[in-house]
Enzyme design. Structure first.
Site, PDB file in Angstrom:
ATOM      1  CD  GLN A   1      -2.771   1.126   2.501  1.00 26.97           C
ATOM      2  OE1 GLN A   1      -2.740   0.179   3.264  1.00 26.97           O
ATOM      3  NE2 GLN A   1      -3.566   2.169   2.710  1.00 26.97           N
TER       4      GLN A   1
ATOM      5  CB  CYS B   1      -5.806  -0.854   3.877  1.00 26.75           C
ATOM      6  SG  CYS B   1      -7.229  -0.491   4.932  1.00 26.75           S
TER       7      CYS B   1
ATOM      8  CG  HIS C   1      -4.894  -1.806   8.289  1.00 27.55           C
ATOM      9  ND1 HIS C   1      -4.797  -0.924   7.237  1.00 27.55           N
ATOM     10  CD2 HIS C   1      -3.889  -2.711   8.119  1.00 27.55           C
ATOM     11  CE1 HIS C   1      -3.773  -1.286   6.473  1.00 27.55           C
ATOM     12  NE2 HIS C   1      -3.214  -2.352   6.981  1.00 27.55           N
TER      13      HIS C   1
ATOM     14  CG  ASN D   1      -0.451  -4.546   7.625  1.00 31.23           C
ATOM     15  OD1 ASN D   1      -0.924  -3.833   6.749  1.00 31.23           O
ATOM     16  ND2 ASN D   1      -0.065  -4.072   8.794  1.00 31.23           N
TER      17      ASN D   1
ATOM     18  CD1 TRP E   1      -0.457  -0.229   5.048  1.00 32.15           C
ATOM     19  CD2 TRP E   1       0.126  -0.276   7.209  1.00 32.15           C
ATOM     20  NE1 TRP E   1      -1.296   0.617   5.725  1.00 32.15           N
ATOM     21  CE2 TRP E   1      -0.969   0.609   7.054  1.00 32.15           C
ATOM     22  CE3 TRP E   1       0.664  -0.470   8.470  1.00 32.15           C
ATOM     23  CZ2 TRP E   1      -1.526   1.297   8.120  1.00 32.15           C
ATOM     24  CZ3 TRP E   1       0.109   0.230   9.546  1.00 32.15           C
ATOM     25  CH2 TRP E   1      -0.977   1.103   9.367  1.00 32.15           C
TER      26      TRP E   1
END
Length: 472
Positions: free
Chosen positions: A78, A84, A240, A267, A269
């Site tokens: 991301q 997200c 998230h 995740n 990220w």
């Protein structure tokens, strides 16, 4: 599978024209301009777009590639955009290469007849569309501003994000959402939602079976607005969206008989991982099982015990794939139908049953449930109601209405709408939610029914799509 040309743009025709004219494609419908970014959080004066330049992949690296050694979840990291939910969906999409290939056309590249044009297949409100984009991408200081791959020469994920931004109006419209929305737009599937505090006792088995069928799973931790993306003490991020990549049982060394139920989360990220149990207990697992579980560290993915998972997370969404999905059998045993309609102020926007004076003016749709799937004279049916266009109009202040539906046994003549006297006691009804879609499963006696979609309040105008899956 065939798809209509989004905005009547034909990829092959446009590419041939560019090659013949010796120029790279510039998309007039989604230009490299401020309006494609947004008008508020990504508006011309916002800090996030300061110094922004639109650049093609060839300006960012010497030898750009569309896909490097297969599209994988590590290709989805991301960027500086609050999407997200979309990243989690794209990462989950890479688990099924057949479905992914239908979306991204993996044969695209930067070598053979390259003309600065790419295309993707997305599901939009009941139909598949082929979406064309140019490859000018938002950058700052020579780096991609939004999604990127760990492999810096790979560009399928930012180009897919751009196609998704295009069908939704602009990049800013992608800020905030639920992964099930993107899951449906990548698969045409049906999303079911579970509140983990009320999880059924067999939910782990449901997750395991859903993943084996190619369903896309996502999960999140609820929190108040002032605690969005706040980290817990064990490094989980609130509000998230995480992808659920696997659910598996594993034998641990300290027990000869007990299997531990584990879930693997990601995740988007690409970093910030759970630091609780099973973040550091891999010495209990045999090398063979560890290899089978594809364990690695510090890549945004982590395993956690299922019992910890349902205690810490709040919501789980499972996107069931539709019968036409490749390599999927999850809904091949279902009949399906869909209806399109509109709520119009003063004529067909009657509101919910709390407004009896106008409720009967809502659109009505007849369905017949006549197949006894379990031998109990009942039929399992999945009903999904989706309102159209709210995300596309976010920058204009348009929000999702609270929507839901009612199911009645049909008592009248064929094609004659039910009147106010027939609408007092529904056979079933959904909850009302202020989201793009509400979806619920019911076990109903075999009969003919009328489904009535409604906004919670009367005189709220919108177009909608109603989908019904009944078990064969």
């Amino acid at each position: 599978m065939s798809a209509s040309k989004y905005l009547n743009q034909d990829y092959e025709v446009l590419r041939r024209q560019c090659l013949k004219g010796g120029k790279l494609f510039c998309d007039p419908y989604f230009p490299a301009a401020p309006e494609s970014l947004g008008c508020n959080k990504l508006g011309p004066n916002s800090a996030k777009v300061k110094g922004l330049e639109w650049k093609r992949p060839g300006e960012l690296c010497r030898k750009p590639k569309f896909i490097t050694e297969g599209a994988t979840r590590t290709d989805v990291c991301q960027g500086k955009l609050g999407d997200c939910w979309l990243m989690a969906s794209i990462a989950a999409l890479t688990l099924d290469q057949d479905i992914l290939a239908r979306v991204i056309y993996p044969e695209q590249n930067f070598k053979d007849n390259y003309a600065g044009i790419f295309h993707f297949r997305l599901w939009q409100y009941g139909e598949w569309v082929d979406v064309v984009v140019d490859d000018r991408l938002p950058t700052t200081q020579g780096k991609l501003l939004f999604v990127k791959s760990e492999e810096q020469t790979e560009f399928w994920s930012p180009l897919l994000e751009k196609a998704f931004a295009k069908v939704n109006g602009c990049y800013e419209n992608l800020i905030g959402g639920v992964a099930s929305e993107a899951n449906e737009d990548f698969t045409g599937g049906i999303a079911e939602r579970y509140t983990l505090s009320e999880a059924p006792p067999n939910l782990f088995n449901i997750m395991e079976k859903a993943l084996s069928r190619g369903s896309l799973l996502s999960t999140s931790i609820s929190a108040s607005d002032d605690r969005k993306e706040e980290q817990t003490t064990d490094h989980l991020v609130k509000t998230h969206t995480y992808s659920v990549m696997a659910a598996q049982k594993v034998q641990v060394k300290k027990s000869d008989t007990k299997e531990v139920e584990l879930v693997r989360l990601r995740n988007p990220w690409g970093q910030v991982e759970w630091n609780g149990a099973w973040s550091d207990e891999w010495e209990q697992v045999s090398p063979k099982d560890k290899a089978k579980l594809n364990y690695s560290a510090d890549d945004g993915e982590f395993w956690m015990a299922y019992v910890d998972y349902i205690q810490r997370y709040s919501k789980l969404e499972i996107c069931n794939l539709t019968p036409d999905s490749p390599s999927n059998d999850s809904l091949r045993c279902w009949n399906s139908c869909q209806f399109e309609g509109s709520w119009k102020k003063g004529t067909s926007a009657g509101g919910c049953l709390n407004y009896p004076a106008t409720f009967s003016t809502n659109p009505q749709f007849q369905v017949k449930l006549d197949i006894d799937s379990e031998g109990d004279n009942k039929c399992s049916v999945l009903v999904a109601l989706m309102q159209k266009g709210a995300r596309q109009a976010k920058q204009e202040g348009v929000k999702n209405y609270s929507i839901g539906f009612y199911i009645y046994k049909y008592k009248g003549k064929q094609h004659v709408p039910l009147g106010p006297d027939d609408l007092q006691n529904p056979a079933a009804q959904s909850y009302f939610v202020a989201k793009r879609e509400v979806c619920q499963r019911f076990d109903l006696p075999l009969a003919e029914y009328v489904i009535i979609p409604a906004t919670f309040k009367p005189n709220q105008e919108a177009d909608f799509l109603l989908r019904v899956f009944s078990e064969k």
